[in-house]
Design a protein around this motif. Sequence first.
Motif, PDB file in Angstrom:
ATOM      1  N   ASP A 194     -87.347 -50.740  -2.576  1.00 59.90           N
ATOM      2  CA  ASP A 194     -87.641 -49.381  -3.029  1.00 59.90           C
ATOM      3  C   ASP A 194     -88.858 -48.991  -2.505  1.00 59.90           C
ATOM      4  N   GLU A 195     -89.766 -49.787  -2.066  1.00 59.66           N
ATOM      5  CA  GLU A 195     -91.397 -49.673  -1.784  1.00 59.66           C
ATOM      6  C   GLU A 195     -91.032 -48.970  -0.207  1.00 59.66           C
ATOM      7  N   ALA A 196     -89.890 -49.288   0.402  1.00 55.83           N
ATOM      8  CA  ALA A 196     -90.108 -48.873   1.751  1.00 55.83           C
ATOM      9  C   ALA A 196     -89.021 -47.646   2.077  1.00 55.83           C
ATOM     10  N   VAL A 197     -88.472 -47.095   1.232  1.00 58.36           N
ATOM     11  CA  VAL A 197     -87.577 -46.029   1.236  1.00 58.36           C
ATOM     12  C   VAL A 197     -88.254 -44.551   2.090  1.00 58.36           C
ATOM     13  N   GLU A 198     -89.485 -44.450   1.432  1.00 56.45           N
ATOM     14  CA  GLU A 198     -90.250 -43.157   2.190  1.00 56.45           C
ATOM     15  C   GLU A 198     -90.611 -43.687   3.555  1.00 56.45           C
ATOM     16  N   PHE A 199     -90.790 -44.649   3.793  1.00 54.40           N
ATOM     17  CA  PHE A 199     -91.182 -45.255   4.986  1.00 54.40           C
ATOM     18  C   PHE A 199     -90.221 -44.937   6.065  1.00 54.40           C
ATOM     19  N   TYR A 200     -88.968 -45.487   5.920  1.00 58.64           N
ATOM     20  CA  TYR A 200     -87.612 -45.457   6.672  1.00 58.64           C
ATOM     21  C   TYR A 200     -87.246 -43.745   6.533  1.00 58.64           C
ATOM     22  N   LEU A 201     -87.231 -43.195   5.660  1.00 65.88           N
ATOM     23  CA  LEU A 201     -86.953 -41.670   5.650  1.00 65.88           C
ATOM     24  C   LEU A 201     -87.809 -40.811   6.674  1.00 65.88           C
ATOM     25  N   SER A 202     -89.079 -41.308   6.689  1.00 64.63           N
ATOM     26  CA  SER A 202     -90.195 -40.629   7.460  1.00 64.63           C
ATOM     27  C   SER A 202     -89.953 -40.796   9.000  1.00 64.63           C
ATOM     28  N   ARG A 203     -89.208 -42.125   9.221  1.00 67.91           N
ATOM     29  CA  ARG A 203     -88.645 -42.345  10.575  1.00 67.91           C
ATOM     30  C   ARG A 203     -87.448 -41.915  10.963  1.00 67.91           C
TER      31      ARG A 203
ATOM     32  N   ALA B 109     -86.716 -58.465   7.783  1.00 69.48           N
ATOM     33  CA  ALA B 109     -87.938 -58.998   8.050  1.00 69.48           C
ATOM     34  C   ALA B 109     -88.943 -57.864   8.307  1.00 69.48           C
ATOM     35  N   VAL B 110     -89.118 -56.663   7.754  1.00 67.66           N
ATOM     36  CA  VAL B 110     -90.308 -55.819   8.093  1.00 67.66           C
ATOM     37  C   VAL B 110     -91.095 -56.132   7.048  1.00 67.66           C
ATOM     38  N   ALA B 111     -92.517 -56.264   7.797  1.00 69.66           N
ATOM     39  CA  ALA B 111     -93.353 -56.545   6.546  1.00 69.66           C
ATOM     40  C   ALA B 111     -94.811 -56.381   7.302  1.00 69.66           C
ATOM     41  N   VAL B 112     -95.609 -55.975   6.699  1.00 69.05           N
ATOM     42  CA  VAL B 112     -97.095 -55.572   7.058  1.00 69.05           C
ATOM     43  C   VAL B 112     -98.045 -56.239   5.985  1.00 69.05           C
ATOM     44  N   ARG B 113     -98.862 -57.070   6.457  1.00 75.17           N
ATOM     45  CA  ARG B 113     -99.981 -57.565   5.725  1.00 75.17           C
ATOM     46  C   ARG B 113    -100.443 -56.436   4.642  1.00 75.17           C
TER      47      ARG B 113
ATOM     48  N   ASP C 196    -103.495 -55.642   3.330  1.00 76.01           N
ATOM     49  CA  ASP C 196    -104.747 -55.130   3.604  1.00 76.01           C
ATOM     50  C   ASP C 196    -104.497 -54.112   5.125  1.00 76.01           C
ATOM     51  N   ARG C 197    -103.550 -54.243   5.589  1.00 76.90           N
ATOM     52  CA  ARG C 197    -103.038 -53.449   6.663  1.00 76.90           C
ATOM     53  C   ARG C 197    -102.151 -52.152   6.554  1.00 76.90           C
ATOM     54  N   ARG C 198    -101.833 -51.805   5.183  1.00 81.13           N
ATOM     55  CA  ARG C 198    -100.752 -51.101   5.258  1.00 81.13           C
ATOM     56  C   ARG C 198    -101.464 -49.754   5.359  1.00 81.13           C
ATOM     57  N   ARG C 199    -100.475 -48.686   5.514  1.00 81.14           N
ATOM     58  CA  ARG C 199    -100.684 -47.305   5.863  1.00 81.14           C
ATOM     59  C   ARG C 199    -101.774 -46.688   6.936  1.00 81.14           C
ATOM     60  N   GLN C 200    -101.707 -47.955   7.971  1.00 79.40           N
ATOM     61  CA  GLN C 200    -102.675 -47.855   8.938  1.00 79.40           C
ATOM     62  C   GLN C 200    -101.711 -47.687  10.440  1.00 79.40           C
ATOM     63  N   GLY C 201    -100.376 -47.550  10.134  1.00 78.48           N
ATOM     64  CA  GLY C 201     -99.321 -47.419  11.599  1.00 78.48           C
ATOM     65  C   GLY C 201     -98.941 -48.784  11.972  1.00 78.48           C
ATOM     66  N   VAL C 202     -99.206 -49.726  11.188  1.00 73.96           N
ATOM     67  CA  VAL C 202     -98.585 -51.036  11.717  1.00 73.96           C
ATOM     68  C   VAL C 202     -97.303 -51.166  11.502  1.00 73.96           C
ATOM     69  N   GLY C 203     -96.490 -50.777  10.359  1.00 70.51           N
ATOM     70  CA  GLY C 203     -95.234 -50.501  10.168  1.00 70.51           C
ATOM     71  C   GLY C 203     -94.802 -49.771  11.390  1.00 70.51           C
ATOM     72  N   ALA C 204     -95.072 -48.543  11.472  1.00 66.70           N
ATOM     73  CA  ALA C 204     -94.544 -47.683  12.571  1.00 66.70           C
ATOM     74  C   ALA C 204     -94.429 -48.197  13.941  1.00 66.70           C
ATOM     75  N   ALA C 205     -95.720 -49.268  14.169  1.00 63.63           N
ATOM     76  CA  ALA C 205     -95.870 -49.890  15.611  1.00 63.63           C
ATOM     77  C   ALA C 205     -94.700 -50.794  15.824  1.00 63.63           C
TER      78      ALA C 205
ATOM     79  N   GLU D 187     -95.861 -64.471   2.523  1.00 58.92           N
ATOM     80  CA  GLU D 187     -96.835 -63.770   1.629  1.00 58.92           C
ATOM     81  C   GLU D 187     -96.444 -62.418   1.193  1.00 58.92           C
ATOM     82  N   VAL D 188     -95.826 -61.918   1.935  1.00 60.25           N
ATOM     83  CA  VAL D 188     -95.305 -60.428   1.336  1.00 60.25           C
ATOM     84  C   VAL D 188     -94.293 -60.329   0.398  1.00 60.25           C
ATOM     85  N   PHE D 189     -93.208 -61.197   0.690  1.00 67.02           N
ATOM     86  CA  PHE D 189     -91.940 -60.991  -0.275  1.00 67.02           C
ATOM     87  C   PHE D 189     -91.956 -61.973  -1.419  1.00 67.02           C
TER      88      PHE D 189
HETATM   89  C1  LIG Z   1     -92.829 -50.589   4.212  1.00 69.21           C
HETATM   90  C2  LIG Z   1     -94.098 -51.239   5.071  1.00 69.21           C
HETATM   91  C3  LIG Z   1     -93.713 -51.988   6.248  1.00 69.21           C
HETATM   92  C4  LIG Z   1     -94.643 -49.814   5.645  1.00 69.21           C
HETATM   93  O1  LIG Z   1     -95.683 -50.357   6.509  1.00 69.21           O
HETATM   94  P1  LIG Z   1     -97.236 -49.496   7.050  1.00 69.21           P
HETATM   95  O2  LIG Z   1     -97.714 -50.172   7.919  1.00 69.21           O
HETATM   96  O3  LIG Z   1     -97.854 -49.304   5.611  1.00 69.21           O
HETATM   97  O4  LIG Z   1     -96.467 -47.969   7.340  1.00 69.21           O
HETATM   98  P2  LIG Z   1     -97.114 -46.826   8.238  1.00 69.21           P
HETATM   99  O5  LIG Z   1     -98.546 -47.159   7.979  1.00 69.21           O
HETATM  100  O6  LIG Z   1     -96.680 -47.244   9.800  1.00 69.21           O
HETATM  101  O7  LIG Z   1     -96.522 -45.906   7.691  1.00 69.21           O
HETATM  102  C5  LIG Z   1     -95.849 -44.607   8.347  1.00 69.21           C
HETATM  103  C6  LIG Z   1     -95.566 -43.760   7.425  1.00 69.21           C
HETATM  104  O8  LIG Z   1     -94.524 -43.996   6.541  1.00 69.21           O
HETATM  105  C7  LIG Z   1     -94.453 -43.406   5.303  1.00 69.21           C
HETATM  106  N1  LIG Z   1     -95.057 -44.278   4.305  1.00 69.21           N
HETATM  107  C8  LIG Z   1     -95.237 -45.931   4.427  1.00 69.21           C
HETATM  108  N2  LIG Z   1     -95.488 -46.370   3.546  1.00 69.21           N
HETATM  109  C9  LIG Z   1     -95.262 -45.594   2.482  1.00 69.21           C
HETATM  110  C10 LIG Z   1     -95.326 -45.660   1.032  1.00 69.21           C
HETATM  111  N3  LIG Z   1     -95.881 -46.806   0.394  1.00 69.21           N
HETATM  112  N4  LIG Z   1     -95.320 -44.641   0.284  1.00 69.21           N
HETATM  113  C11 LIG Z   1     -94.998 -43.297   0.880  1.00 69.21           C
HETATM  114  N5  LIG Z   1     -94.720 -43.141   2.227  1.00 69.21           N
HETATM  115  C12 LIG Z   1     -95.059 -44.422   3.234  1.00 69.21           C
HETATM  116  C13 LIG Z   1     -95.595 -42.387   5.360  1.00 69.21           C
HETATM  117  O9  LIG Z   1     -95.217 -41.262   5.936  1.00 69.21           O
HETATM  118  C14 LIG Z   1     -96.362 -42.929   6.657  1.00 69.21           C
HETATM  119  O10 LIG Z   1     -97.407 -42.100   7.303  1.00 69.21           O
HETATM  120  P3  LIG Z   1     -98.811 -41.835   6.722  1.00 69.21           P
HETATM  121  O11 LIG Z   1     -99.555 -42.998   6.430  1.00 69.21           O
HETATM  122  O12 LIG Z   1     -99.490 -41.175   7.863  1.00 69.21           O
HETATM  123  O13 LIG Z   1     -98.553 -41.047   5.315  1.00 69.21           O
HETATM  124  C15 LIG Z   1     -95.127 -52.005   4.196  1.00 69.21           C
HETATM  125  O14 LIG Z   1     -95.685 -51.129   3.060  1.00 69.21           O
HETATM  126  C16 LIG Z   1     -94.799 -53.201   3.835  1.00 69.21           C
HETATM  127  O15 LIG Z   1     -94.791 -54.295   4.349  1.00 69.21           O
HETATM  128  N6  LIG Z   1     -94.105 -53.269   2.392  1.00 69.21           N
HETATM  129  C17 LIG Z   1     -94.134 -54.583   1.807  1.00 69.21           C
HETATM  130  C18 LIG Z   1     -92.746 -55.195   2.409  1.00 69.21           C
HETATM  131  C19 LIG Z   1     -91.370 -54.376   2.442  1.00 69.21           C
HETATM  132  O16 LIG Z   1     -91.075 -53.691   1.508  1.00 69.21           O
HETATM  133  N7  LIG Z   1     -90.940 -54.249   3.377  1.00 69.21           N
HETATM  134  C20 LIG Z   1     -89.673 -53.294   3.759  1.00 69.21           C
HETATM  135  C21 LIG Z   1     -88.391 -54.443   3.628  1.00 69.21           C
HETATM  136  S1  LIG Z   1     -86.903 -53.372   3.713  1.00 69.21           S
END
Ligand SMILES: CC(C)(COP(=O)(O)OP(=O)(O)OC[C@H]1O[C@@H](n2cnc3c(N)ncnc32)[C@H](O)[C@@H]1OP(=O)(O)O)[C@@H](O)C(=O)NCCC(=O)NCCS
Length: 175
Positions: free
Chosen positions: A114-123, A77-81, A83-92, A25-27
């Motif tokens: 590209d979409e996940a770069v900020e997520f990983y940098l933030s961690r 396989a890092v993926a969040v549905r 409708d559940r993004r930016r709610q801490g599920v990825g971090a969890a 569903e995600v990719f």
């Molecule tokens: C990348 C992904 C896994 C992040 O999951 P998420 O549940 O939305 O992430 P979180 O809510 O835990 O985010 C934690 C922090 O990461 C950063 N972050 C997450 N998504 C971000 C985005 N799209 N843009 C900028 N910063 C982001 C923020 O600092 C965020 O904290 P905040 O919401 O308090 O600002 C999700 O967007 C996703 O599934 N994307 C599609 C699939 C994908 O690209 N997977 C990665 C494969 S390498």
Amino acid sequence: MRIQVAHTADLGSGELDAIRALLWEVFDDMGEDDWEHSLGGMHALAWDGDQLAGHASVVMRRMIHGGRALRAGYVEAVAVREDRRRQGVGAAVMGPVEQVIAGAYDLGALGATDEAVEFYLSRGWRMWPGRLYALTPQGIVPTLEEEGGVFVFQAMAEVDLGGDLTADWRDGDVW
Ligand SMILES: CC(C)(COP(=O)(O)OP(=O)(O)OC[C@H]1O[C@@H](n2cnc3c(N)ncnc32)[C@H](O)[C@@H]1OP(=O)(O)O)[C@@H](O)C(=O)NCCC(=O)NCCS
């Protein structure tokens, strides 16, 4: 939300089916090789009741660096549905995966969308700024198109972030 952490061997067919469904569903470009890459290690699953909201897994690979074959926890396989993004599920789901890396591997590595770069940098993940290669059946080949897209975590002191990193071989995308 309930977080389940389990080895592939301990997941039932219903859980594996739920992960597959989420990933397809995600990719847009999800394929069987990508699925296979996510198996054989530890998974973190985020459940909303019986609905899977998020997933990440970490599998062991070898990364050659500085003349050594480092034991790498490779995140897949890092993926969040949607409708559940930016709610801490990825971090969890990444939290337990990073704990596995810190406790069991020399370094963590992953190829980021590209979409996940900020997520990983933030961690605390850091982009690998050096050259990237793959150890193919035909020998070591550069993987130029991946440079800038590979991130590492908890690298040991001896890892020279500017140096070469060579991934072991697998079918499908090598990084
Ligand atoms: C990348 C992904 C896994 C992040 O999951 P998420 O549940 O939305 O992430 P979180 O809510 O835990 O985010 C934690 C922090 O990461 C950063 N972050 C997450 N998504 C971000 C985005 N799209 N843009 C900028 N910063 C982001 C923020 O600092 C965020 O904290 P905040 O919401 O308090 O600002 C999700 O967007 C996703 O599934 N994307 C599609 C699939 C994908 O690209 N997977 C990665 C494969 S390498």
